[in-house]
Design an enzyme around this catalytic site. Structure first.
Site, PDB file in Angstrom:
ATOM      1  N   SER A 297      50.209  19.817 -82.599  1.00 40.81           N
ATOM      2  CA  SER A 297      51.038  19.996 -83.675  1.00 40.81           C
ATOM      3  C   SER A 297      50.738  20.711 -84.514  1.00 40.81           C
ATOM      4  CB  SER A 297      49.823  18.710 -84.412  1.00 40.81           C
ATOM      5  OG  SER A 297      49.532  18.172 -85.262  1.00 40.81           O
TER       6      SER A 297
ATOM      7  N   TYR B 245      42.812  12.531 -85.839  1.00 43.49           N
ATOM      8  CA  TYR B 245      43.891  13.676 -85.334  1.00 43.49           C
ATOM      9  C   TYR B 245      43.930  15.086 -85.372  1.00 43.49           C
ATOM     10  CZ  TYR B 245      48.635  14.450 -84.485  1.00 43.49           C
ATOM     11  OH  TYR B 245      50.258  14.751 -84.308  1.00 43.49           O
TER      12      TYR B 245
ATOM     13  N   LYS C  82      44.038  17.393 -81.845  1.00 46.36           N
ATOM     14  CA  LYS C  82      44.751  18.910 -81.259  1.00 46.36           C
ATOM     15  C   LYS C  82      44.579  19.999 -81.339  1.00 46.36           C
ATOM     16  CE  LYS C  82      48.433  15.939 -81.421  1.00 46.36           C
ATOM     17  NZ  LYS C  82      49.642  15.377 -79.352  1.00 46.36           N
TER      18      LYS C  82
ATOM     19  N   VAL D 246      48.113   6.526 -69.993  1.00 46.16           N
ATOM     20  CA  VAL D 246      47.777   7.833 -69.044  1.00 46.16           C
ATOM     21  C   VAL D 246      45.951   7.813 -69.817  1.00 46.16           C
ATOM     22  CG1 VAL D 246      49.697   9.411 -70.445  1.00 46.16           C
ATOM     23  CG2 VAL D 246      48.437   8.705 -72.320  1.00 46.16           C
TER      24      VAL D 246
END
Length: 249
Positions: free
Chosen positions: A132, A145, A149, A54
């Site tokens: 998330s 991270y 998200k 991706v």
């Protein structure tokens, strides 16, 4: 909902939540395509695998062309592919930063952008993004991270508004801590960087959940299936928690 004749694309469906969703939807009769960099094991024949990174727009474009040539439509998309990292900002290398942004943000963006012309032509579609609990709250040792998200959460809302005139729903599932290969990899990384036993990390993950345990991929797959389905006819732009009560604390 009758899933027969529904064409579903799931990115990153070889393992984890993507795999659980692929299995669930094929069991219900849907035609499911798995776009992933990781090949399926020989004993897993549910759905159709198309190799796809991706991070590469050309990979996604080629995969969609294959699907359209075979099926003439794409009804549903679960933009699930992503990577996780337990690390503070200081512990995160430039390479890790670039990789999380490339997969979690850019990969999701490319995956959606490429499918929209097909769904707009059909005047119908449903898209679920992999969010998330960190699209809603912050966590320690998770700066990059959480950054990715949080971006997915905002992408959900803006895309939902743009797509509403075309009868395309866009929602985001926000799992808490789920027992997947990504979690195991992240725990190993965190334990190594912080010089703590992995078993202690897993114990702490269980104890901070009001439900007393981490979630299962199959539990999130059920939520994704609802968000994709026709039963979910009046929900768009929503960030839906499935986290054992973590963010309600």
């Amino acid at each position: 909902m009758n899933w027969v004749n529904k064409v579903v694309v799931i990115t990153g469906a070889t393992t984890g939540i993507g795999k659980a969703t692929r299995h669930l939807l094929t069991e219900r009769g849907a035609t499911v395509y798995n776009l992933d960099v990781h090949q399926l094991p020989a004993d897993d024949t549910r759905g159709t695998f198309i190799p796809c990174d991706v991070r590469q727009k050309t990979d996604i474009h080629r995969a969609y062309q294959i699907i359209i040539e075979r099926e003439q439509k794409i009804d549903l998309l679960f933009a699930n592919a992503g990577v996780h990292l337990f690390a503070s900002m200081e512990q995160t290398s430039d390479e890790e930063l670039d990789n999380l942004i490339a997969i979690n943000i850019k990969g999701t963006f490319y995956t959606i952008r490429e499918v929209l012309p097909y769904m707009k032509a059909q005047r119908k579609g449903s898209i679920v993004l992999m969010g998330s609990d960190q699209a809603l709250v912050g966590k320690a040792s998770s700066s990059v991270y959480g950054l990715t998200k949080g971006a997915i959460g905002q992408l959900t809302k803006s895309t939902a508004i743009d797509c509403a005139p075309f009868n395309i729903r866009v929602n985001c599932v926000c799992p808490g801590t789920i027992d997947t290969p990504l979690l195991h990899k992240a725990v190993t990384h965190f334990a190594r960087v912080n010089s703590v036993p992995e078993v202690d990390v897993y114990t702490s993950l269980d104890t901070v959940q009001p439900w007393g345990r981490v979630g299962k991929p199959e539990e999130i797959a059920q939520v994704v299936a609802f968000l994709l389905s026709d039963e979910n006819s009046f929900m768009t732009g929503s960030l839906v928690s499935s986290d054992g009560g973590y963010v309600c604390q």
